[in-house]
Design a protein around this motif. Structure first.
Motif, PDB file in Angstrom:
ATOM      1  N   ARG A 105      -5.370  14.957 -34.876  1.00 18.59           N
ATOM      2  CA  ARG A 105      -5.184  13.505 -34.903  1.00 18.59           C
ATOM      3  C   ARG A 105      -3.935  13.174 -35.693  1.00 18.59           C
ATOM      4  O   ARG A 105      -3.389  14.013 -36.409  1.00 18.59           O
ATOM      5  CB  ARG A 105      -6.380  12.783 -35.524  1.00 18.59           C
ATOM      6  N   ALA A 122     -10.542  16.522 -38.971  1.00 22.55           N
ATOM      7  CA  ALA A 122      -9.431  16.399 -38.026  1.00 22.55           C
ATOM      8  C   ALA A 122      -8.885  17.744 -37.565  1.00 22.55           C
ATOM      9  O   ALA A 122      -7.972  17.782 -36.729  1.00 22.55           O
ATOM     10  CB  ALA A 122      -8.302  15.596 -38.666  1.00 22.55           C
ATOM     11  N   ARG A 218      -0.299  14.413 -34.503  1.00 22.11           N
ATOM     12  CA  ARG A 218      -1.277  15.306 -33.893  1.00 22.11           C
ATOM     13  C   ARG A 218      -0.586  16.599 -33.487  1.00 22.11           C
ATOM     14  O   ARG A 218       0.523  16.576 -32.947  1.00 22.11           O
ATOM     15  CB  ARG A 218      -1.900  14.648 -32.665  1.00 22.11           C
TER      16      ARG A 218
END
Length: 254
Positions: A105, A122, A218
């Motif tokens: 992310r 994440a 990301r």
């Protein structure tokens, strides 16, 4: 940060040294970083001067509870496993075997702060990496610490193996591993990361980045400290890192 310190002047020296595969013997008075703040300003200036996107971060600590330091890594210096690189590009170069975490992310600039749980949630994958450690300074490693930190923490290149999904049960503190060069082992001691569990470095790095106004995109790779120490191959060959539970990573030096 020292008001007399010229981060852009130091960045120009680093960029010129990279372009010409040259080494710096010393620095002018106005380009000598004296603190971590100076060093981080020089890192930012270097990325701007290179017009480089950030593809990753290298982060580490000398002890399990000691201070953390990090450097952004230019995206064009991050390579897939099996990469072939010239030894001449680095001069004196060391190899380290590390574990990295690829994030799934984006973290926005000036956001946060984020907790360990936020960042661990994440993680898109866990990867074995080989870092090529190289300096723009002729006297390295006998160089002042802020100078090394300014020089993207002695970063040369990062080779990233294929990833696997994050598993909290993975033995991050002391995984079983081998690291060889042309089949010969590069270390004899039991592998250990001086920072302890490298996951403790992840939220610090994300918060450090966004507090500097730098997004964490990301796909960013956070490589979190060597388990093996530095090995200095003196001839071309193939380095292979195998960490139990992760796909292997391979670098060919020509």
């Amino acid at each position: 940060m020292n008001a007399a310190f010229d981060a852009d002047a130091l960045a120009r020296l680093f960029v010129d040294a990279r372009a010409h595969r040259a080494k710096l013997d010393t620095l002018p008075e106005n380009a000598r970083p004296a603190s971590a703040g100076d060093a981080y300003a020089a890192q930012d200036a270097t990325l701007r001067a290179l017009d480089a996107d950030i593809g990753g971060w290298k982060v580490g600590a000398k002890t399990h509870d000691g201070p953390v330091q990090a450097a952004p890594l230019p995206a064009d210096g991050i390579h897939k496993t099996g990469a072939r690189l010239s030894m001449l590009a680095f001069g004196k170069a060391g190899l380290e075997l590390e574990i990295a975490f690829r994030l799934g992310r984006r973290f926005e600039p000036d956001s946060g702060p984020y907790s360990d749980e936020d960042v661990i949630a994440a993680i898109e994958s866990v990867n074995a990496t080989i870092e090529v450690v190289a300096s723009r300074f002729a006297a390295w490693p006998d160089v002042e610490k802020p100078w090394q930190l300014a020089d993207l923490q002695n970063h040369g290149a990062l080779i990233v193996g294929e990833g696997v999904p994050y598993d909290a049960a993975f033995p991050f503190v002391s995984p079983a591993m081998t690291f060889t060069f042309d089949g010969a082992p590069l270390f004899k001691e039991a592998p250990a990361n001086p920072a302890g569990d490298p996951r403790r470095l992840l939220a610090w790095t994300v918060n450090h980045s966004v507090s500097r106004g730098l997004a964490v995109e990301r796909g960013t790779v956070l490589t979190a400290g060597s388990y093996t120490g530095l090995a200095f191959p003196d001839a071309p060959g193939a380095a292979v890192g195998r960490i139990e539970g992760l796909p292997s990573v391979e670098l060919h030096l020509a």
